[in-house]
Design a protein around this motif. Sequence first.
Motif, short mmCIF file in Angstrom:
data_model
loop_
_atom_site.label_atom_id
_atom_site.label_comp_id
_atom_site.label_asym_id
_atom_site.label_seq_id
_atom_site.Cartn_x
_atom_site.Cartn_y
_atom_site.Cartn_z
N GLU A 23 0.82 -1.21 0.00
CA GLU A 23 0.00 0.00 0.00
C GLU A 23 0.85 1.26 0.00
O GLU A 23 0.52 2.25 -0.67
N LEU A 24 1.94 1.26 0.75
CA LEU A 24 2.83 2.43 0.75
C LEU A 24 3.47 2.62 -0.62
O LEU A 24 3.57 3.75 -1.12
N ALA A 25 3.88 1.52 -1.25
CA ALA A 25 4.46 1.61 -2.59
C ALA A 25 3.43 2.11 -3.60
O ALA A 25 3.74 2.94 -4.47
N ASP A 26 2.18 1.61 -3.49
CA ASP A 26 1.13 2.07 -4.40
C ASP A 26 0.81 3.54 -4.20
O ASP A 26 0.57 4.28 -5.16
N ALA A 27 0.78 3.97 -2.93
CA ALA A 27 0.51 5.38 -2.64
C ALA A 27 1.59 6.26 -3.25
O ALA A 27 1.31 7.32 -3.82
N ALA A 28 2.84 5.81 -3.15
CA ALA A 28 3.94 6.58 -3.73
C ALA A 28 3.84 6.64 -5.24
O ALA A 28 4.00 7.70 -5.86
N ALA A 29 3.53 5.49 -5.86
CA ALA A 29 3.44 5.45 -7.32
C ALA A 29 2.32 6.33 -7.85
O ALA A 29 2.39 6.85 -8.96
N SER A 30 1.26 6.49 -7.04
CA SER A 30 0.13 7.31 -7.48
C SER A 30 0.44 8.80 -7.44
O SER A 30 -0.27 9.61 -8.05
N LEU A 31 1.50 9.17 -6.72
CA LEU A 31 1.83 10.59 -6.56
C LEU A 31 2.82 11.10 -7.59
O LEU A 31 2.80 12.28 -7.95
N GLY A 32 3.73 10.24 -8.02
CA GLY A 32 4.75 10.72 -8.94
C GLY A 32 5.52 9.59 -9.58
O GLY A 32 5.36 8.42 -9.23
N SER A 33 6.40 9.95 -10.50
CA SER A 33 7.22 8.95 -11.18
C SER A 33 8.54 8.69 -10.47
O SER A 33 9.21 7.70 -10.72
N SER A 34 8.91 9.60 -9.56
CA SER A 34 10.16 9.45 -8.80
C SER A 34 9.90 9.74 -7.32
O SER A 34 10.47 10.67 -6.75
N PRO A 35 9.05 8.94 -6.69
CA PRO A 35 8.67 9.24 -5.31
C PRO A 35 9.73 8.80 -4.31
O PRO A 35 10.59 7.97 -4.60
N LEU A 36 9.63 9.36 -3.12
CA LEU A 36 10.44 8.96 -1.98
C LEU A 36 9.50 8.50 -0.87
O LEU A 36 8.56 9.21 -0.52
N ILE A 37 9.75 7.30 -0.33
CA ILE A 37 8.98 6.80 0.80
C ILE A 37 9.84 6.92 2.05
O ILE A 37 10.98 6.44 2.08
N VAL A 38 9.30 7.55 3.08
CA VAL A 38 10.02 7.71 4.35
C VAL A 38 9.30 6.87 5.40
O VAL A 38 8.11 7.07 5.64
N VAL A 39 10.02 5.92 6.01
CA VAL A 39 9.41 5.03 7.00
C VAL A 39 10.34 4.86 8.18
O VAL A 39 11.56 5.04 8.08
N GLY A 40 9.74 4.47 9.32
CA GLY A 40 10.53 4.11 10.48
C GLY A 40 11.13 2.73 10.30
O GLY A 40 10.64 1.91 9.53
N SER A 41 12.21 2.47 11.05
CA SER A 41 12.89 1.19 10.90
C SER A 41 12.09 0.04 11.48
O SER A 41 12.29 -1.11 11.10
N ARG A 42 11.19 0.32 12.40
CA ARG A 42 10.29 -0.71 12.92
C ARG A 42 9.08 -0.01 13.53
O ARG A 42 9.15 1.15 13.92
N GLY A 43 7.94 -0.73 13.60
CA GLY A 43 6.70 -0.12 14.07
C GLY A 43 6.19 -0.75 15.33
O GLY A 43 6.90 -1.45 16.06
N ARG A 44 4.94 -0.50 15.63
CA ARG A 44 4.36 -1.01 16.86
C ARG A 44 3.75 -2.39 16.62
O ARG A 44 3.46 -2.78 15.51
N THR A 45 3.53 -3.11 17.70
CA THR A 45 2.93 -4.43 17.59
C THR A 45 1.49 -4.39 18.08
O THR A 45 1.05 -3.43 18.70
N GLY A 46 0.76 -5.47 17.81
CA GLY A 46 -0.64 -5.51 18.22
C GLY A 46 -1.47 -6.20 17.16
O GLY A 46 -0.96 -6.64 16.13
N ILE A 47 -2.78 -6.28 17.36
CA ILE A 47 -3.65 -7.02 16.44
C ILE A 47 -3.64 -6.43 15.04
O ILE A 47 -3.67 -7.14 14.05
N ALA A 48 -3.61 -5.10 14.97
CA ALA A 48 -3.60 -4.45 13.65
C ALA A 48 -2.27 -3.74 13.48
O ALA A 48 -2.21 -2.54 13.35
#
Length: 301
Positions: free
Chosen positions: A247-272
């Motif tokens: 989904e993050l890759a698709d969101a980036a592709a929908s915005l431009g031809s040369s997008p940059l995705i910025v993410v944290g190295s790890r996220g939170r845990t839990g059911i979702a």
Amino acid sequence: MFRIVIGYDGSAQADDAVALVGSVPWPDGLAVRLVTAVPDAAAVRSAWGRAIVGPAASLTHELEVAARTELDTAVGRLVAAGVDATGATRLGRPADVVVDEVRAFGADLVALGTRGRGQAAAALLGSVSSEILDRMPCPVLVARRPTVDAVVVGTDGSATATAAVELAGRLPVARQVPVVAVAVASFVDPLLGLPPAASAAVIEWHLEARAAAERAFSEAASEAARHLRGLGVAAESELRSGDPATELADAAASLGSSPLIVVGSRGRTGIARLVLGSVARALVTRAGASVLVVGERPSAA
């Protein structure tokens, strides 16, 4: 002074990293160090064995001379673009060389191409890049395009996602291109393997949990966008459901031809959960966009 180390091996992908660093604006006082790893005599003997003609040290010297020539050319491109850039060749394993140079240079960011070349540098985005991502004390930029025309910030409200939002908001390029803070809610189907009698109760519980999680993720995206706007970035927010990396890759592709995705190295845990450890790794290896992976404590710069 904002300092960047580029892991360079002369490949086209490494040149993309050089071009990206040279094309986008950075905080004032930019200094860039390109570093190339050259195998030492022991590594040469291990890799080529009986194929070596003459002393291994001689071949190491030849590799270093060739690497230096390519390195000087790349440094020259950055200098011609007005960047304070220098280069260095170091003997050793590529991951060790890059990590050591980052620490010695006091880098705020390390940039890599998506893959390297040759047996000695077995693709900077193979096992080498994975090791660098695991060991790096600063954010890691994996370049797939030489420019940036949009920014997607992945968030789930975790500490590293918050750091990613903060760093994205400090990048001058985020004030020049569309920016969207995206949260992705991912769920496991609770019905798999359960008897029919349990289905009704599980479905009710699952729907309630899903609604609560979607509200939490939506708020995380909205909060990230608010924080970015407070930093002067005209950011919007978006909630998606599904596989986070996809989904993050698709969101980036929908915005431009040369997008940059910025993410944290790890996220939170839990059911979702949005586990940005696995998500970041999936984006780095599979996404068509450049990816900036940020740890919990990005540089003060």
